[in-house]
Write a protein that holds these residues in place. Sequence first.
Motif, PDB file in Angstrom:
ATOM      1  N   LEU A  37       0.789  -1.110  -0.175  1.00 60.71           N
ATOM      2  CA  LEU A  37      -0.035  -0.086  -0.046  1.00 60.71           C
ATOM      3  C   LEU A  37       1.009   1.245   0.015  1.00 60.71           C
ATOM      4  O   LEU A  37       0.668   2.066  -0.892  1.00 60.71           O
ATOM      5  N   GLY A  38       1.910   1.345   0.820  1.00 62.56           N
ATOM      6  CA  GLY A  38       2.689   2.557   0.869  1.00 62.56           C
ATOM      7  C   GLY A  38       3.572   2.666  -0.392  1.00 62.56           C
ATOM      8  O   GLY A  38       3.695   3.622  -0.769  1.00 62.56           O
ATOM      9  N   TYR A  39       4.096   1.635  -1.264  1.00 64.50           N
ATOM     10  CA  TYR A  39       4.787   1.637  -2.328  1.00 64.50           C
ATOM     11  C   TYR A  39       3.752   2.235  -3.500  1.00 64.50           C
ATOM     12  O   TYR A  39       4.086   2.865  -4.313  1.00 64.50           O
ATOM     13  N   PHE A  40       2.423   1.471  -3.764  1.00 63.50           N
ATOM     14  CA  PHE A  40       1.869   1.332  -4.760  1.00 63.50           C
ATOM     15  C   PHE A  40       0.547   2.747  -4.880  1.00 63.50           C
ATOM     16  O   PHE A  40       0.283   3.183  -5.645  1.00 63.50           O
ATOM     17  N   PHE A  41       0.315   3.269  -3.553  1.00 66.67           N
ATOM     18  CA  PHE A  41      -0.785   4.054  -3.283  1.00 66.67           C
ATOM     19  C   PHE A  41      -0.090   5.443  -3.928  1.00 66.67           C
ATOM     20  O   PHE A  41       0.991   5.908  -3.813  1.00 66.67           O
ATOM     21  N   GLY A  42      -1.064   6.034  -4.853  1.00 67.75           N
ATOM     22  CA  GLY A  42      -0.666   7.339  -5.523  1.00 67.75           C
ATOM     23  C   GLY A  42      -0.103   7.424  -6.654  1.00 67.75           C
ATOM     24  O   GLY A  42       0.378   8.151  -7.373  1.00 67.75           O
ATOM     25  N   SER A  43       0.368   6.053  -7.107  1.00 66.77           N
ATOM     26  CA  SER A  43       1.112   5.913  -8.238  1.00 66.77           C
ATOM     27  C   SER A  43       0.111   5.590  -9.543  1.00 66.77           C
ATOM     28  O   SER A  43       0.466   5.511 -10.770  1.00 66.77           O
ATOM     29  N   PHE A  44      -1.154   5.511  -9.263  1.00 63.90           N
ATOM     30  CA  PHE A  44      -2.321   5.350 -10.437  1.00 63.90           C
ATOM     31  C   PHE A  44      -2.723   6.835 -10.708  1.00 63.90           C
ATOM     32  O   PHE A  44      -2.819   7.505 -10.031  1.00 63.90           O
ATOM     33  N   ALA A  45      -3.154   6.958 -12.073  1.00 70.46           N
ATOM     34  CA  ALA A  45      -3.343   8.183 -12.447  1.00 70.46           C
ATOM     35  C   ALA A  45      -4.807   8.591 -12.313  1.00 70.46           C
ATOM     36  O   ALA A  45      -5.102   9.815 -11.681  1.00 70.46           O
ATOM     37  N   GLU A  46      -5.547   7.686 -12.011  1.00 70.94           N
ATOM     38  CA  GLU A  46      -7.170   7.811 -11.592  1.00 70.94           C
ATOM     39  C   GLU A  46      -7.129   7.725 -10.067  1.00 70.94           C
ATOM     40  O   GLU A  46      -6.816   6.666  -9.462  1.00 70.94           O
ATOM     41  N   LEU A  53      -7.388   0.490  -4.616  1.00 71.07           N
ATOM     42  CA  LEU A  53      -6.097  -0.379  -3.890  1.00 71.07           C
ATOM     43  C   LEU A  53      -6.219  -0.105  -2.598  1.00 71.07           C
ATOM     44  O   LEU A  53      -6.158  -1.291  -2.062  1.00 71.07           O
ATOM     45  N   LEU A  54      -6.470   0.883  -1.855  1.00 76.61           N
ATOM     46  CA  LEU A  54      -6.560   1.221  -0.501  1.00 76.61           C
ATOM     47  C   LEU A  54      -7.744   0.381   0.095  1.00 76.61           C
ATOM     48  O   LEU A  54      -7.407  -0.420   1.145  1.00 76.61           O
ATOM     49  N   LEU A  58      -7.175  -2.824   2.929  1.00 71.10           N
ATOM     50  CA  LEU A  58      -7.692  -2.561   4.196  1.00 71.10           C
ATOM     51  C   LEU A  58      -8.431  -3.648   4.284  1.00 71.10           C
ATOM     52  O   LEU A  58      -8.463  -4.413   5.430  1.00 71.10           O
ATOM     53  N   LEU A  59      -9.207  -4.373   3.585  1.00 70.94           N
ATOM     54  CA  LEU A  59      -9.879  -5.443   3.677  1.00 70.94           C
ATOM     55  C   LEU A  59      -8.945  -6.692   3.604  1.00 70.94           C
ATOM     56  O   LEU A  59      -9.581  -7.452   4.424  1.00 70.94           O
ATOM     57  N   LEU A  60      -7.933  -6.739   3.021  1.00 71.18           N
ATOM     58  CA  LEU A  60      -7.133  -7.891   3.217  1.00 71.18           C
ATOM     59  C   LEU A  60      -6.386  -7.947   4.569  1.00 71.18           C
ATOM     60  O   LEU A  60      -6.384  -8.807   5.101  1.00 71.18           O
ATOM     61  N   ILE A  61      -6.097  -6.738   5.081  1.00 70.72           N
ATOM     62  CA  ILE A  61      -5.497  -6.530   6.420  1.00 70.72           C
ATOM     63  C   ILE A  61      -6.666  -7.000   7.504  1.00 70.72           C
ATOM     64  O   ILE A  61      -6.452  -7.782   8.539  1.00 70.72           O
ATOM     65  N   VAL A  62      -7.865  -6.721   7.390  1.00 68.47           N
ATOM     66  CA  VAL A  62      -8.814  -6.930   8.319  1.00 68.47           C
ATOM     67  C   VAL A  62      -9.164  -8.741   8.131  1.00 68.47           C
ATOM     68  O   VAL A  62      -9.316  -9.242   9.263  1.00 68.47           O
ATOM     69  N   VAL A  63      -9.151  -9.310   7.113  1.00 69.37           N
ATOM     70  CA  VAL A  63      -9.644 -10.541   6.809  1.00 69.37           C
ATOM     71  C   VAL A  63      -8.509 -11.409   7.060  1.00 69.37           C
ATOM     72  O   VAL A  63      -8.573 -12.364   7.925  1.00 69.37           O
ATOM     73  N   ALA A  64      -7.040 -10.984   6.842  1.00 67.11           N
ATOM     74  CA  ALA A  64      -6.111 -11.769   7.009  1.00 67.11           C
ATOM     75  C   ALA A  64      -5.021 -11.494   8.122  1.00 67.11           C
ATOM     76  O   ALA A  64      -4.386 -12.345   8.756  1.00 67.11           O
TER      77      ALA A  64
END
Length: 179
Positions: A37-46, A53-54, A58-64
């Motif tokens: 998340l820290g690496y890829f967040f903000g790297s997308f144009a839209e 992504l966020l 967050l869903l993966l963190i909650v579940v896993a």
Amino acid sequence: MPHEMSVQREAIVARVRSHARALIFPGIVFIATAGALGYFFGSFAESWQNLALLTAGLLLIVVAWFLPFFAWLARNYTITTRRVVLSSGVFVRVRQELLHSRGYDVTVRQSWVQRMFGSGDLLINAGHDHPVVLRDIPSVALTQAALHDLMENNQNVVSMRRQRDESHPSDETTVWGTR
């Protein structure tokens, strides 16, 4: 004259949870997801892509991570001088108690990974259909020895009370075999 009974206070001998080894994989997932998340967040144009992504992270963190962590926290075993108390559940709490004075069989089951860490499953057979299982507890051999000692001490106390109660002469008068 009523006979005096010494009341033995119940003391906690141990509070045990499953081995923390169960949190290794969720911890790795948490660290990897946070890093991604820290690496890829903000790297997308839209902006919706960054938000997606966020949300997925967050869903993966909650579940896993979050759910396994709280499931691990919610299950604990308390061993006292009188009983074994098994508690589990987050939303619905289940509590089961086994008295040492009732007697039971204690069996240790260990996989090769559990043997490496000194942990194991403790199976307590109290005469029910299925044994009660204390899953993956650390220092399983020490816990088994402690349960044997506690059960033996409690059975001695109960048998001494019964023996003492039965040895008192009856206060009823018996005449020629009738009361």
